[in-house]
Each structure stands twice: as structure tokens, then as C-alpha cells.
Write an enzyme that holds these catalytic residues in place. Sequence first.
Site, mmCIF file in Angstrom:
data_model
loop_
_atom_site.group_PDB
_atom_site.id
_atom_site.type_symbol
_atom_site.label_atom_id
_atom_site.label_comp_id
_atom_site.label_asym_id
_atom_site.label_seq_id
_atom_site.Cartn_x
_atom_site.Cartn_y
_atom_site.Cartn_z
ATOM 1 N N ARG A 107 -1.736 1.219 2.069
ATOM 2 C CA ARG A 107 -0.207 0.720 1.068
ATOM 3 C C ARG A 107 -0.029 1.215 -0.216
ATOM 4 O O ARG A 107 -0.830 1.873 -0.768
ATOM 5 C CB ARG A 107 0.324 -0.502 1.109
ATOM 6 C CG ARG A 107 1.406 -0.532 0.264
ATOM 7 C CD ARG A 107 2.078 -2.071 0.060
ATOM 8 N NE ARG A 107 2.297 -2.875 0.833
ATOM 9 C CZ ARG A 107 3.028 -3.709 1.029
ATOM 10 N NH1 ARG A 107 3.646 -4.356 0.389
ATOM 11 N NH2 ARG A 107 3.573 -4.219 2.980
ATOM 12 N N CYS A 266 12.292 -9.084 5.972
ATOM 13 C CA CYS A 266 10.757 -9.143 5.704
ATOM 14 C C CYS A 266 10.015 -9.304 4.807
ATOM 15 O O CYS A 266 9.181 -10.003 4.960
ATOM 16 C CB CYS A 266 10.528 -7.654 5.508
ATOM 17 S SG CYS A 266 10.860 -6.469 4.217
HETATM 18 N N1 CP Z 1 6.687 -7.827 4.138
HETATM 19 C C1 CP Z 1 5.821 -7.082 3.362
HETATM 20 O O1 CP Z 1 5.589 -5.990 3.414
HETATM 21 O O2 CP Z 1 5.700 -8.273 1.852
HETATM 22 P P1 CP Z 1 4.903 -7.644 0.968
HETATM 23 O O3 CP Z 1 4.955 -6.854 0.349
HETATM 24 O O4 CP Z 1 4.517 -8.842 0.250
HETATM 25 O O5 CP Z 1 3.182 -7.114 1.909
#
Ligand code: CP
Length: 308
Positions: A107, A266
Site C-alpha cells: 500500500r 469501502c
Molecule cells: N477500505 C480500506 O481499504 O480500508 P483500510 O484503509 O482500513 O485498509
Amino acid sequence: MRHFLDINKTDPADLRTMIDSAASMKSARAGRPKGAPDDDQPLKDRMVALIFEKPSTRTRVSFDVGVRQMGGQTMVLTGSEMQLGHGETIADTARVLSRYVDLIMLRTFEEDVLLEMAEHATVPVINGLTNRTHPCQIMADIQTYEEHRGPITGKKVTWCGDGNNVFASFAHAAGQFGFDLTFAGPPTLDPEAVFLDEARARGATVTIERDAARAVAGADLVVTDTWVSMHDSQTTRERRHNQLRPYQVDEALMAMARPDALFMHCLPAHRNEEVTDAVMDGPQSVVFDEAENRLHAQKAVLRWCLGV
Ligand code: CP
């Protein structure tokens, strides 16, 4: 070796295999404790690096639990703890990590960082969100829609709000899974045209609509996302709130959609900003199924990447 970098870069047949595999793995675990291992252990003896340069709750926990359920091990790393954040090149980091681990989930902020990691890694790389896209989220969303309503092909999905990275992956999915996509938001927050053009080139009907009620009319699925990110200044927050207020998903707006329409977000949600409590907690909301399905969908992505 298979990277999972974006939905538009993955063959539609493989996407379908992953969604079906996610649903099967979910039903096979029904009623078990979260920490119980799966019957098969396809990630036995595999080590997965989970790298976070941005905060996360769902992505971090769901990947960690998913790898463990499948018999693998994880190490969770934050960018600031690594030399990545202190001048070592992405390419060298990719080469080094590939000597230790079997897969890298990243990420990060800039898409170029993800692409450079994938170019130089000799193990699969999964996109756990960049500033441009969030493919793992949308895999979970497709699984969730189909779990409740059957095939998403031919359905109408309406996005209300900011044309952000989550919307971009919905646009990729519209092209690959064959659903119609309407974006409802202010012109200042339109998505990048390339996402819309590509979905259209693959046969999806993609519409930009400034009026939220018209956008939601006839929708099978209504989706929104937070209006501001944690890094936005107070001035930016106020400006975005003012621009996005007409696109708040409340009961009146949901009533414009089909009676059997679902609502997704999300998460994390800013309750009573982009969505009201009544919708979040209402009968059409599947937001917590969506969150759970991050686990199952990503397990399918991991298996596909590793060919196990
Ligand atoms: N929806 C999502 O990716 O949540 P996080 O940022 O908590 O990982």
C-alpha cells in the site's frame, strides 16, 4: 509469475475465477472460528510481506488473517520503518525482499512506486491501494454484490461523490465484468478521463451525471466513499464538503434507486457526511459483508498470484 496490480490488467477469466474461488472459500469456512485453519493449506511454508506506507485497518487485518488461514506467515512492515523511506531505491528494495519472501503486498501513495516494485521483484506483487486505484476493494465489492443479488453483469452501479481511486477501480471493473457505471459528483472532482474511456472501449456504458437523483434512478447498487482524506487541510475539507453535500447518500436518495438496490461503502465511513446513519445501518446496506469479503477475495487473489 502473476502480479495483481489492477483489475484492468488482469484477464477477465482470471477475475471470474478469483471471485468464484473467494465465494467457495467463504462458504467452506462458514461457522468456524476466525483463527481456524482452512482445510487445505495452500500457503504452507510461504512468507508474505505486507508493506504499508499509508494507514489501514481492513487491508492490514484481512491480508494478515487470510494468509494465516491458508497456512502461511506474514510480516507487516510500515514504510517509515524500512530503508524504503530513507533513500534506498524501490528497485533495490524489490530485489532484496524477493530473496526473503514469496509475495509482496504494497500500500503506497504513488502508482509509480508499485509499478517499480513489480518490475524489479521476482515474486508476485499485489496492489493494496495507491493514490490511483484500489483493486482488492473492488474484488470484494463484486463478490459482495453477487453474493446478495447474483451476476453483476448488465447491472447499473452509481457512484456518488469524489472520482477517487476506489471509483477508478470500479471503472476498471465495469469494463471487465460488463456493468454500467454512473458517476455523480461535481466537475471539480471528476475521475480521470482515461478510466472512463477504457471502460467504454471495453463495452461498458459509463455516464457522468451532475444531478444525484437522476444518477441514482434505476441503480442496482449505490456506492460512496469518504469526502476527505486524513491529510487534507481544514480549508480543503470545507471546500470538499461544500462541493459534495448534494451527493450525500441519504434515505431519500436511496429511494430513487431500484427497490432491491444495495448500498456499499469501502469504509472507513464518516457517518452523516457522505452517508447518513439511516442508510449505513439500513436494510439495503451491505457494508460489513463488503468488509468481511476483503478477507475472502484477497485469499483468492493470493492463491491466483502464487498459482496454488
Ligand atoms: N477500505 C480500506 O481499504 O480500508 P483500510 O484503509 O482500513 O485498509
